[in-house]
Design an enzyme around this catalytic site. Structure first.
Site, PDB file in Angstrom:
ATOM      1  N   GLY A  20      42.435  42.019  28.384  1.00  0.00           N
ATOM      2  CA  GLY A  20      43.656  42.783  28.653  1.00  0.00           C
ATOM      3  C   GLY A  20      43.558  44.280  28.405  1.00  0.00           C
ATOM      4  CB  SER A  21      40.813  46.741  27.996  1.00  0.00           C
ATOM      5  OG  SER A  21      40.070  46.615  29.173  1.00  0.00           O
ATOM      6  CG  ASN A  22      41.852  47.273  33.554  1.00  0.00           C
ATOM      7  OD1 ASN A  22      41.844  48.449  33.923  1.00  0.00           O
ATOM      8  ND2 ASN A  22      40.753  46.516  33.555  1.00  0.00           N
ATOM      9  CG  MET A  95      38.965  36.153  35.348  1.00  0.00           C
ATOM     10  SD  MET A  95      38.540  37.549  36.445  1.00  0.00           S
ATOM     11  CE  MET A  95      36.860  37.854  35.978  1.00  0.00           C
ATOM     12  CB  ILE A  97      41.403  32.817  44.207  1.00  0.00           C
ATOM     13  CG1 ILE A  97      40.086  33.437  43.723  1.00  0.00           C
ATOM     14  CG2 ILE A  97      41.706  33.246  45.647  1.00  0.00           C
ATOM     15  CD1 ILE A  97      38.861  32.915  44.434  1.00  0.00           C
ATOM     16  CG  LEU A  98      47.230  34.815  42.725  1.00  0.00           C
ATOM     17  CD1 LEU A  98      47.887  36.185  42.558  1.00  0.00           C
ATOM     18  CD2 LEU A  98      48.035  33.739  41.996  1.00  0.00           C
ATOM     19  CG  ASN A 112      42.153  42.518  41.788  1.00  0.00           C
ATOM     20  OD1 ASN A 112      42.360  42.332  40.586  1.00  0.00           O
ATOM     21  ND2 ASN A 112      40.999  42.168  42.355  1.00  0.00           N
ATOM     22  CG  HIS A 114      36.101  43.637  42.071  1.00  0.00           C
ATOM     23  ND1 HIS A 114      36.100  42.345  41.613  1.00  0.00           N
ATOM     24  CD2 HIS A 114      34.848  43.874  42.526  1.00  0.00           C
ATOM     25  CE1 HIS A 114      34.893  41.816  41.788  1.00  0.00           C
ATOM     26  NE2 HIS A 114      34.119  42.724  42.339  1.00  0.00           N
ATOM     27  CD  GLU A 179      37.456  47.798  35.433  1.00  0.00           C
ATOM     28  OE1 GLU A 179      38.470  47.091  35.339  1.00  0.00           O
ATOM     29  OE2 GLU A 179      36.307  47.334  35.309  1.00  0.00           O
TER      30      GLU A 179
HETATM   31  C1  GAR Z   1      37.793  44.163  34.320  1.00  0.00           C
HETATM   32  O1  GAR Z   1      36.505  44.720  34.384  1.00  0.00           O
HETATM   33  C2  GAR Z   1      38.300  43.852  35.721  1.00  0.00           C
HETATM   34  O2  GAR Z   1      37.924  44.796  36.680  1.00  0.00           O
HETATM   35  C3  GAR Z   1      37.622  42.539  35.973  1.00  0.00           C
HETATM   36  O3  GAR Z   1      37.741  41.836  34.763  1.00  0.00           O
HETATM   37  C4  GAR Z   1      37.764  42.770  33.679  1.00  0.00           C
HETATM   38  C5  GAR Z   1      38.983  42.514  32.852  1.00  0.00           C
HETATM   39  O4  GAR Z   1      38.998  43.302  31.696  1.00  0.00           O
HETATM   40  N1  GAR Z   1      38.230  41.842  37.084  1.00  0.00           N
HETATM   41  C6  GAR Z   1      37.565  41.080  37.935  1.00  0.00           C
HETATM   42  O5  GAR Z   1      36.376  40.873  37.860  1.00  0.00           O
HETATM   43  C7  GAR Z   1      38.415  40.515  39.055  1.00  0.00           C
HETATM   44  N2  GAR Z   1      37.632  40.135  40.155  1.00  0.00           N
HETATM   45  P1  GAR Z   1      40.325  43.466  30.853  1.00  0.00           P
HETATM   46  O6  GAR Z   1      40.886  42.071  30.611  1.00  0.00           O
HETATM   47  O7  GAR Z   1      39.871  44.119  29.563  1.00  0.00           O
HETATM   48  O8  GAR Z   1      41.280  44.318  31.616  1.00  0.00           O
END
Ligand code: GAR
Length: 193
Positions: A20-22, A95, A97-98, A112, A114, A179
């Site tokens: 969940g850092s994003n 993670m 797919i909807l 999203n 990526h 990101e």
């Molecule tokens: C992030 O790097 C995001 O881009 C990736 O998962 C990580 C989640 O980090 N997403 C995917 O690979 C989707 N296809 P976070 O939970 O710390 O935000």
């Protein structure tokens, strides 16, 4: 015209599966006066997702949905989104797919992030695959979500240099840092007047 200030901010839900850092960076951004979104719901498929702690800290409603029956999970999520009058969906490390029928409810309003320079390295293990191919650069992409995996129209990308000593872990860390800046920037781009 899309309102972007004060109580007129667009109500958003963030979907997560892990750290969940994003989510954290989006929450911080959403507190900014300039943010077009206001996060009022966090959704996950994973009851152990560390990112749920951020929802707690910032007192944002959180909901966990079991995806063993995906159709049922999507139906319940849709009801929850409607109940909370959610207009924007931000997938952030979600993670699952909807389905097409779910996505069509938020056409042009579901995003999203990526960790690759799409269209390269869709799906999983992006960093390992970029290293295996001796790429000089990787990066991250914010894009609209369509029913095809990691394939919707690109909104913004940020390039990150790969060093000889990089491992999947060091590369992931460098990209993740970018990101956190890119997602807010992309939302500003989409919703700026
Ligand atoms: C992030 O790097 C995001 O881009 C990736 O998962 C990580 C989640 O980090 N997403 C995917 O690979 C989707 N296809 P976070 O939970 O710390 O935000």
């Amino acid at each position: 015209m899309v309102p972007s200030t004060g109580s007129n901010k667009l109500k958003a839900a963030v979907f997560i599966s892990g750290a969940g850092s994003n989510l954290k960076s989006l929450i911080k951004f959403s507190k900014n006066k300039k943010s077009p979104i206001f996060i009022s719901l966090v959704i996950t498929n994973n009851s152990k997702a560390k990112g749920l702690d951020f929802a707690n800290i910032y007192k944002i409603k959180r909901k966990i949905f079991n995806f063993r029956d995906k159709k049922l999970a999507e139906k319940k999520i849709l009801l929850e989104l409607k109940k909370n009058k959610i207009r924007i969906v931000c997938l952030a490390g979600f993670m699952k797919i909807l389905s097409k029928s779910f996505i069509k409810n938020f056409k042009g309003k579901i995003f999203n992030i990526h960790p690759s320079l799409l269209p390269k390295y869709k799906g999983l293990n992006t960093h390992q695959r970029a290293l295996d191919d001796n790429e000089k650069y990787s990066g991250c992409t914010v894009h609209y979500v369509t029913s095809k995996l990691d394939s919707g129209k690109i909104i913004l990308q940020k390039r990150v240099k790969i060093n000889k000593k990089d491992t999947p872990e060091t590369l992931a860390k460098k990209i993740l840092k970018q990101e956190h800046k890119l997602y807010p920037k992309a939302l500003l781009k989409v919703f700026s007047l």
